[in-house]
Structures are given as C-alpha cells and as structure tokens.
Design a protein around this motif. Sequence first.
Motif, PDB file in Angstrom:
ATOM      1  N   MET A  21     170.341  23.637 101.941  1.00  0.00           N
ATOM      2  CA  MET A  21     169.702  22.438 102.492  1.00  0.00           C
ATOM      3  C   MET A  21     169.957  22.322 104.001  1.00  0.00           C
ATOM      4  N   GLU A  22     171.155  22.657 104.435  1.00  0.00           N
ATOM      5  CA  GLU A  22     171.459  22.646 105.868  1.00  0.00           C
ATOM      6  C   GLU A  22     170.609  23.675 106.602  1.00  0.00           C
ATOM      7  N   ASP A  23     170.452  24.859 106.015  1.00  0.00           N
ATOM      8  CA  ASP A  23     169.630  25.914 106.620  1.00  0.00           C
ATOM      9  C   ASP A  23     168.174  25.470 106.736  1.00  0.00           C
ATOM     10  N   ILE A  24     167.664  24.850 105.698  1.00  0.00           N
ATOM     11  CA  ILE A  24     166.278  24.362 105.728  1.00  0.00           C
ATOM     12  C   ILE A  24     166.115  23.311 106.819  1.00  0.00           C
ATOM     13  N   TRP A  26     167.921  22.946 109.535  1.00  0.00           N
ATOM     14  CA  TRP A  26     168.035  23.603 110.842  1.00  0.00           C
ATOM     15  C   TRP A  26     166.720  24.283 111.219  1.00  0.00           C
ATOM     16  N   ARG A  27     166.105  25.021 110.253  1.00  0.00           N
ATOM     17  CA  ARG A  27     164.839  25.702 110.532  1.00  0.00           C
ATOM     18  C   ARG A  27     163.738  24.709 110.871  1.00  0.00           C
ATOM     19  N   ARG A  28     163.698  23.579 110.183  1.00  0.00           N
ATOM     20  CA  ARG A  28     162.680  22.560 110.487  1.00  0.00           C
ATOM     21  C   ARG A  28     162.877  21.978 111.880  1.00  0.00           C
ATOM     22  N   GLU A  29     164.122  21.683 112.227  1.00  0.00           N
ATOM     23  CA  GLU A  29     164.422  21.097 113.536  1.00  0.00           C
ATOM     24  C   GLU A  29     164.146  22.066 114.680  1.00  0.00           C
ATOM     25  N   ASN A  30     164.268  23.350 114.408  1.00  0.00           N
ATOM     26  CA  ASN A  30     164.126  24.367 115.451  1.00  0.00           C
ATOM     27  C   ASN A  30     162.822  25.149 115.353  1.00  0.00           C
ATOM     28  N   ARG A  31     161.913  24.676 114.525  1.00  0.00           N
ATOM     29  CA  ARG A  31     160.653  25.384 114.279  1.00  0.00           C
ATOM     30  C   ARG A  31     159.879  25.722 115.558  1.00  0.00           C
ATOM     31  N   PRO A  32     159.744  24.808 116.545  1.00  0.00           N
ATOM     32  CA  PRO A  32     158.937  25.144 117.733  1.00  0.00           C
ATOM     33  C   PRO A  32     159.446  26.371 118.498  1.00  0.00           C
TER      34      PRO A  32
END
Length: 117
Positions: A21-24, A26-32
């Motif tokens: 869940m933390e990885d998901i 992080w990926r959402r927050e850093n997607r751009p």
Amino acid sequence: MAKTNKERFLELVSDTPSNVMEDIKWRRENRPWLKRSRGIAIHVIQVLGNRGWTQKEFAERMGVSPQQVSKWLKGQENFRLETISKMEAVLEVELIEVKSFKSGESSTSEPEANSVD
C-alpha cells in the motif's frame, strides 16, 4: 507424513508486513516525474540501439558505472538537470524540451523530446 497445502503455504508466508500500500501511494504521488523518467529512459534506449552502443559503452562515455546506467534505464530515476544535460551532450540529442518564456515557442521542434513547462 506429507505436509498439507496450508502448512506449505504458511512456510512461504513472510512474517514481515507488506509495504504494497505504501508503494502504491508513492507511485501515485510521484506519477508525473516517473512518467517523464520512463520517457527519457525509452528515448535513451532507442538512441543507444540506433547507434549500436551498449549500456557499458554509454556508461564509459558518461563517466559512470554500468550499474548506474542500468538504474537510469529502468525509468524510475529522478534525474538532475546536470545529468540530463550530460546525457544530451554524449548522445547528441535533446531529451527534454524547455519552452521559451518570452515567446511561448519551444526551443526545438523534435517531436520525441519530453516537454517541460
């Protein structure tokens, strides 16, 4: 006596809690920036292929280890502008496009370049 499926499964399960869940998150927050990083990695891979260069040759020209190049080409590197500029110089291509502040027109017309506003 043979182990049951449940016993075999419990042997495989880790006692360490999952960070999925933390990885998901992080990926959402850093997607751009991850998207731009993947674009740069793909462009570099294409240029290397077109020139017949190996990652090792590129690493030597960049003055870094082959492991560093491998890390870059995974598309998850938060590149510094200094690194991008050096890559552009070594590859003799533009990897990102910076729009001119005054005119609003881009500084290049290369369609493959990643645009940074």
